[in-house]
Design an enzyme around this catalytic site. Structure first.
Site, PDB file in Angstrom:
ATOM      1  N   HIS A  94       4.707  18.086 -22.978  1.00  0.00           N
ATOM      2  CA  HIS A  94       4.485  18.981 -21.719  1.00  0.00           C
ATOM      3  C   HIS A  94       4.809  20.325 -22.009  1.00  0.00           C
ATOM      4  O   HIS A  94       5.632  20.614 -22.826  1.00  0.00           O
ATOM      5  CB  HIS A  94       5.438  18.234 -20.723  1.00  0.00           C
ATOM      6  CG  HIS A  94       5.301  19.002 -19.407  1.00  0.00           C
ATOM      7  ND1 HIS A  94       5.609  20.040 -18.943  1.00  0.00           N
ATOM      8  CD2 HIS A  94       4.386  18.421 -18.323  1.00  0.00           C
ATOM      9  CE1 HIS A  94       5.226  20.354 -17.876  1.00  0.00           C
ATOM     10  NE2 HIS A  94       4.494  19.254 -17.422  1.00  0.00           N
ATOM     11  N   GLU A 164      -3.453  20.560 -19.280  1.00  0.00           N
ATOM     12  CA  GLU A 164      -2.484  21.395 -18.215  1.00  0.00           C
ATOM     13  C   GLU A 164      -2.561  22.837 -18.489  1.00  0.00           C
ATOM     14  O   GLU A 164      -1.505  23.060 -19.277  1.00  0.00           O
ATOM     15  CB  GLU A 164      -1.270  20.890 -18.174  1.00  0.00           C
ATOM     16  CG  GLU A 164      -1.214  19.376 -17.609  1.00  0.00           C
ATOM     17  CD  GLU A 164       0.147  19.095 -17.170  1.00  0.00           C
ATOM     18  OE1 GLU A 164       0.274  18.919 -15.982  1.00  0.00           O
ATOM     19  OE2 GLU A 164       1.208  19.061 -17.846  1.00  0.00           O
TER      20      GLU A 164
HETATM   21  P1  PGA Z   1       2.681  20.877 -10.811  1.00  0.00           P
HETATM   22  O1  PGA Z   1       3.366  20.277 -12.219  1.00  0.00           O
HETATM   23  O2  PGA Z   1       1.897  19.892 -10.345  1.00  0.00           O
HETATM   24  O3  PGA Z   1       4.087  21.182  -9.981  1.00  0.00           O
HETATM   25  O4  PGA Z   1       1.860  22.076 -10.941  1.00  0.00           O
HETATM   26  C1  PGA Z   1       2.060  19.648 -12.795  1.00  0.00           C
HETATM   27  C2  PGA Z   1       2.979  18.971 -14.190  1.00  0.00           C
HETATM   28  O5  PGA Z   1       3.631  19.814 -14.570  1.00  0.00           O
HETATM   29  O6  PGA Z   1       2.683  18.221 -15.068  1.00  0.00           O
END
Ligand code: PGA
Length: 254
Positions: A94, A164
């Site tokens: 992540h 992401e």
């Molecule tokens: P968020 O986080 O939806 O608060 O932007 C997503 C994530 O870190 O998986």
């Protein structure tokens, strides 16, 4: 393929009783799912509290894992420990962990260890910023190639990729990505996976979108963006919003 909606609770909620409440509400919403699977990723310490209510429509995931199985690694959690609690997915790489120094090499070791214990890794990738020259594509490609260095072809179909873009994640997010741009980069990700493994395997690997997902944009990412699912941070802490995301995902026609 079922859409995967991942609730990444991060370092929330602040007590065991609140975690139970949030889980109970999420579980109630997940019970109605037909085409969608919810994966709740609580902090490690809450994983055992939630285990008892696991169902086929809802799985428990972890937010990280260590790559060794046991020994002198103060503070770490092994894949075997997670598996013994009934955890079946694990988020690896992540951006919030990469920011704390986790490299592609460490991510690749974690993926290998997770696979050895039959945990499904949700491998997170994504650029820090998007430039007009397209350098971010090379960055994402390198993250994929290096993070998956330990994954042989025979194991590759068991992976999940979470795209992401870092600029879209968390409290400091600029905005969510657009479904159109996500679709474009998911094609690029699949092409990279096809180069590494094969076209056939690349098509089997779900590519999820994460970053400022809300009850308002979830459906667009799944329908227009053709996402294999979503990674949800902030909105997963609000049972009402997350239930709506699950409901919308289940109604989605791809
Ligand atoms: P968020 O986080 O939806 O608060 O932007 C997503 C994530 O870190 O998986």
């Amino acid at each position: 393929m079922k859409k995967l909606i991942v609730a990444n609770w991060k370092m929330n909620p602040t007590s065991a009783s609140q975690a139970r409440l949030l889980f109970t509400a999420t579980f109630a919403a997940a019970r109605k799912l037909k085409n969608t699977k919810a994966i709740v990723c609580p902090p490690f310490v809450f994983a055992s509290l939630l285990r008892a209510s696991r169902s086929a429509r809802l799985a428990i995931g972890a937010q990280d894992v260590f790559f060794e199985s046991a020994g002198g690694y103060t503070g770490e959690i092994s894949p075997g420990m997670l598996a013994s609690l009934g955890v079946s997915y694990v988020i690896v790489g992540h951006s919030e962990r990469r920011r704390m120094g986790e490299t592609n090499e460490v991510v690749s070791k974690k993926i290998k260890a997770a696979r050895a214990h039959h945990l499904t890794p949700i491998v997170c990738i994504g650029e820090l910023e998007r430039d007009d020259e397209g350098n971010y594509l090379a960055f994402v490609r390198r993250q994929i190639v290096e993070s998956l260095a330990t994954v042989p072809r025979k194991d590759a179909a068991a992976l999940v990729i979470g795209y992401e873009p870092v600029w879209a994640v968390g409290e400091k997010a600029v905005r969510a990505d657009t479904p159109e741009d996500f679709l474009e980069i998911s094609i690029f990700i699949r092409k990279t996976l096809a180069d590494l493994y094969s076209k056939n395997i690349a098509e089997k690997i779900p590519v999820l979108y994460g970053g400022s997902v809300s009850e308002k944009n979830a459906r667009d990412f799944l329908e227009q963006g053709k996402a294999g699912g979503l990674l949800v941070g902030r909105a997963s802490l609000d049972a009402k919003k997350f239930s709506e995301i699950l409901f919308n995902a289940d109604q989605t026609v791809q």
